[in-house]
Design a protein around this motif. Structure first.
Motif, PDB file in Angstrom:
ATOM      1  N   GLU A 346      61.617  32.598  49.328  1.00 34.70           N
ATOM      2  CA  GLU A 346      62.450  33.792  49.470  1.00 34.70           C
ATOM      3  C   GLU A 346      61.553  35.049  49.426  1.00 34.70           C
ATOM      4  OE1 GLU A 346      66.345  31.907  47.183  1.00 34.70           O
ATOM      5  OE2 GLU A 346      65.448  33.770  46.485  1.00 34.70           O
ATOM      6  N   GLY A 347      61.624  35.838  50.482  1.00 37.28           N
ATOM      7  CA  GLY A 347      60.837  37.070  50.565  1.00 37.28           C
ATOM      8  C   GLY A 347      59.359  36.847  50.811  1.00 37.28           C
ATOM      9  N   PHE A 348      58.978  35.607  51.175  1.00 35.90           N
ATOM     10  CA  PHE A 348      57.556  35.328  51.408  1.00 35.90           C
ATOM     11  C   PHE A 348      57.083  36.008  52.694  1.00 35.90           C
ATOM     12  CE2 PHE A 348      53.635  33.134  51.180  1.00 35.90           C
ATOM     13  CZ  PHE A 348      53.297  32.768  52.466  1.00 35.90           C
ATOM     14  N   SER A 349      55.845  36.529  52.661  1.00 40.05           N
ATOM     15  CA  SER A 349      55.271  37.185  53.831  1.00 40.05           C
ATOM     16  C   SER A 349      53.749  37.108  53.730  1.00 40.05           C
ATOM     17  CB  SER A 349      55.718  38.648  53.929  1.00 40.05           C
ATOM     18  OG  SER A 349      55.207  39.392  52.840  1.00 40.05           O
ATOM     19  N   LEU A 350      53.097  37.557  54.797  1.00 39.32           N
ATOM     20  CA  LEU A 350      51.645  37.576  54.802  1.00 39.32           C
ATOM     21  C   LEU A 350      51.102  38.516  53.723  1.00 39.32           C
ATOM     22  CD1 LEU A 350      48.899  36.858  56.065  1.00 39.32           C
ATOM     23  CD2 LEU A 350      49.273  38.693  57.732  1.00 39.32           C
ATOM     24  N   GLN A 351      51.770  39.623  53.481  1.00 38.72           N
ATOM     25  CA  GLN A 351      51.334  40.549  52.465  1.00 38.72           C
ATOM     26  C   GLN A 351      51.408  39.930  51.075  1.00 38.72           C
ATOM     27  OE1 GLN A 351      49.941  43.358  53.240  1.00 38.72           O
ATOM     28  NE2 GLN A 351      50.382  43.203  55.423  1.00 38.72           N
ATOM     29  N   HIS A 352      52.488  39.169  50.803  1.00 45.97           N
ATOM     30  CA  HIS A 352      52.595  38.478  49.513  1.00 45.97           C
ATOM     31  C   HIS A 352      51.472  37.460  49.355  1.00 45.97           C
ATOM     32  CE1 HIS A 352      56.687  40.173  49.622  1.00 45.97           C
ATOM     33  NE2 HIS A 352      56.688  40.014  48.300  1.00 45.97           N
ATOM     34  N   LEU A 353      51.140  36.776  50.427  1.00 47.89           N
ATOM     35  CA  LEU A 353      50.089  35.769  50.360  1.00 47.89           C
ATOM     36  C   LEU A 353      48.741  36.407  50.040  1.00 47.89           C
ATOM     37  CD1 LEU A 353      49.051  32.859  50.777  1.00 47.89           C
ATOM     38  CD2 LEU A 353      48.863  33.390  53.218  1.00 47.89           C
ATOM     39  N   LEU A 354      48.424  37.516  50.707  1.00 46.35           N
ATOM     40  CA  LEU A 354      47.143  38.171  50.461  1.00 46.35           C
ATOM     41  C   LEU A 354      47.098  38.826  49.086  1.00 46.35           C
ATOM     42  CD1 LEU A 354      46.563  39.865  53.929  1.00 46.35           C
ATOM     43  CD2 LEU A 354      45.546  37.760  53.070  1.00 46.35           C
ATOM     44  N   GLY A 355      48.255  39.298  48.599  1.00 45.25           N
ATOM     45  CA  GLY A 355      48.293  39.948  47.302  1.00 45.25           C
ATOM     46  C   GLY A 355      48.122  38.993  46.141  1.00 45.25           C
ATOM     47  N   ASN A 356      48.579  37.764  46.252  1.00 44.80           N
ATOM     48  CA  ASN A 356      48.479  36.792  45.158  1.00 44.80           C
ATOM     49  C   ASN A 356      48.233  35.413  45.736  1.00 44.80           C
ATOM     50  OD1 ASN A 356      48.503  35.540  42.706  1.00 44.80           O
ATOM     51  ND2 ASN A 356      50.608  36.074  42.168  1.00 44.80           N
ATOM     52  N   PRO A 357      47.028  35.147  46.255  1.00 39.48           N
ATOM     53  CA  PRO A 357      46.794  33.858  46.926  1.00 39.48           C
ATOM     54  C   PRO A 357      46.862  32.664  45.980  1.00 39.48           C
ATOM     55  CG  PRO A 357      44.749  35.101  46.701  1.00 39.48           C
ATOM     56  CD  PRO A 357      45.849  36.014  46.289  1.00 39.48           C
ATOM     57  N   GLY A 358      46.532  32.871  44.688  1.00 37.68           N
ATOM     58  CA  GLY A 358      46.555  31.743  43.758  1.00 37.68           C
ATOM     59  C   GLY A 358      47.934  31.160  43.538  1.00 37.68           C
ATOM     60  N   GLN A 359      48.990  31.956  43.755  1.00 37.40           N
ATOM     61  CA  GLN A 359      50.357  31.472  43.534  1.00 37.40           C
ATOM     62  C   GLN A 359      50.785  30.454  44.585  1.00 37.40           C
ATOM     63  OE1 GLN A 359      53.182  34.649  43.444  1.00 37.40           O
ATOM     64  NE2 GLN A 359      54.952  33.331  43.064  1.00 37.40           N
ATOM     65  N   TYR A 360      50.116  30.456  45.745  1.00 38.99           N
ATOM     66  CA  TYR A 360      50.534  29.586  46.850  1.00 38.99           C
ATOM     67  C   TYR A 360      49.471  28.527  47.162  1.00 38.99           C
ATOM     68  CZ  TYR A 360      53.597  33.610  47.381  1.00 38.99           C
ATOM     69  OH  TYR A 360      54.491  34.605  47.145  1.00 38.99           O
ATOM     70  N   GLN A 361      48.549  28.302  46.237  1.00 40.14           N
ATOM     71  CA  GLN A 361      47.488  27.330  46.455  1.00 40.14           C
ATOM     72  C   GLN A 361      48.068  25.929  46.655  1.00 40.14           C
ATOM     73  OE1 GLN A 361      44.486  28.771  46.458  1.00 40.14           O
ATOM     74  NE2 GLN A 361      43.205  26.993  46.886  1.00 40.14           N
ATOM     75  N   GLU A 362      47.586  25.219  47.712  1.00 36.17           N
ATOM     76  CA  GLU A 362      47.952  23.831  48.030  1.00 36.17           C
ATOM     77  C   GLU A 362      49.418  23.666  48.437  1.00 36.17           C
ATOM     78  OE1 GLU A 362      44.186  22.732  47.765  1.00 36.17           O
ATOM     79  OE2 GLU A 362      45.814  21.434  48.391  1.00 36.17           O
TER      80      GLU A 362
END
Length: 417
Positions: A346-362
């Motif tokens: 929910e609300g996921f985007s490229l900006q969220h990924l770059l801002g906190n990459p460790g949260q989406y690892q693997e």
């Protein structure tokens, strides 16, 4: 001694020339006026050697102490000899204008003191006169902790307890290293400095040291509170300082990871001025520690920048909407009743990924590029240049790895919560 030899030699040469000119006028007016020109003077010496030889010998004797003095000066102070021979002393002295509003009157060690540089950094207030590595005259006040906002300080000679330590230093023309004196107490000091945007303090300054130090200073003082310089209300990235490089690196990391939550660790040791620097920086980005190798370059137009920096600027911060009081009081109870895990899609985007990459690892992702291609697999983090790494298992022990630049990505989908 060196100055006496040089001046004595010049004096003998001048006396010999004047005597020779008088002898020429004594011979005839024609020879006298003609001897004002060097070629005619030489002709007069050749034709009337009997009359001119005494003046010529006297002038020639002047070259002996002159040459000895210049030789000794070349051995002791070659830079001063070069300045004399280049005739720089004939030009008018250029006065360097200060960017600060400093209107102080007084003296340091009995000499007039007119500082052009002033700063208060890391709790040390310094006033410098001179642009060289060693200041011609310098005053340092070790205040202690760096103040926040205004600075007001009053010290009297009879005040008990520890006081800010004062140090004065001066460099005489014949010295290679400056002399310094430290004064821990027994002085009068008044400081009343108010903040001036963006990084200055300005106000009244008054200092009187014990009489044996012959130092008093009073008036209006303006100083910098860090090593940043501004131009048109923007940080001047052409200025060489550690604070300038820290600002450039922090801005780069904020745009690279699309977050303002960047805490930069102390930079490694490097030397300035320079045109290119390369080292590894450590920063806490979004709560996670990042170690990145960076290469910084300096251009005359843009100043300092990170090489291959193509990340867009951050959007302006958006003010959080006001939450009604009743809703804010009910929110904790609703959160406590909810036991469902958070869906990170929910609300996921490229900006969220770059801002906190460790949260989406693997986690499984699908990446769409601007060229129309698609890469699907598990997120393996960001590489040293900020590119997104996607790893996909091909069955058995085989795997494929995709490295995608951020500026070529159109959209990213998160495939699992």
């Amino acid at each position: 001694m060196v100055a006496l030899l040089i001046l004595g030699g010049l004096l003998l040469i001048v006396v010999g020339l004047v005597w020779l000119l008088m002898l020429a006028f004594g011979t005839s007016l024609l020879w006298g006026f003609g001897s004002l020109l060097p070629p005619v003077t030489l002709a007069y010496v050749l034709y009337h050697w009997r009359n001119a030889r005494k003046a010529v010998v006297l002038g020639a004797m002047g070259f002996i102490p002159l040459v000895v003095g210049l030789t000794m000066l070349a051995a002791q102070d070659p830079e001063r000899l070069q300045a004399i021979l280049s005739l720089r002393w004939l030009g008018e002295e250029q006065k360097v204008a200060s960017e600060l509003d400093i209107r102080l009157k007084g003296e340091l060690n009995g000499q007039r003191f007119s500082p052009l540089q002033a700063e208060l950094v890391d709790g040390i207030l310094s006033l410098r006169e001179g642009q060289d590595f060693y200041a011609r005259r310098e005053l340092i006040i070790r205040i202690g902790n760096q103040p926040e906002g205004a600075l007001r300080l009053d010290v009297l000679p009879q005040d008990p307890g520890p006081q800010p330590e004062i140090e004065i230093s001066w460099l005489l023309p014949e010295q290679e290293l400056p002399e310094a004196r430290r004064i821990p107490r027994g002085y009068t000091l008044h400081l009343d400095l108010q903040p001036v945007a963006p990084n200055r303090l300005a106000g009244d300054f008054h200092l009187v040291l014990p009489p044996r130090f012959a130092t008093t200073l009073s008036g209006h003082l303006e100083l910098y509170t860090d090593h940043l310089r501004y131009r048109d209300d923007q940080v001047d990235t052409t200025y060489d300082s550690r604070d300038t490089l820290a600002y450039v690196i922090r801005d780069y990391l904020q745009r690279r990871f699309a977050t303002r939550d960047v805490v930069l660790a102390a930079l490694p040791t490097f030397s300035l001025p320079a045109r290119e620097l390369e080292f590894e920086v450590e920063a806490r980005v979004g709560g996670q520690v990042q170690r990145l190798p960076l290469q910084l370059v300096k251009s005359d137009l843009r100043g300092w920048s990170v090489q291959r920096d193509s990340f867009p600027p951050l959007p302006p911060p958006v003010a959080a909407p006001e939450v009604p009081r009743e809703a804010s009081q009910q929110a904790p109870s609703v959160a406590e009743q909810s036991t469902r895990p958070t869906d990170r899609r929910e609300g996921f985007s490229l900006q969220h990924l770059l801002g906190n990459p460790g949260q989406y690892q693997e986690l499984g992702m699908r990446v769409y590029t601007v060229h129309g291609t698609t890469a699907e697999g598990r997120f393996a983090g960001l590489d040293g240049e900020g590119r997104i790494q996607i790893r996909r298992n091909l069955g058995g022990a085989g795997a494929a790895s995709f490295s995608l630049p951020v500026d070529e990505i159109e959209r990213v989908e998160l495939l699992e919560p």
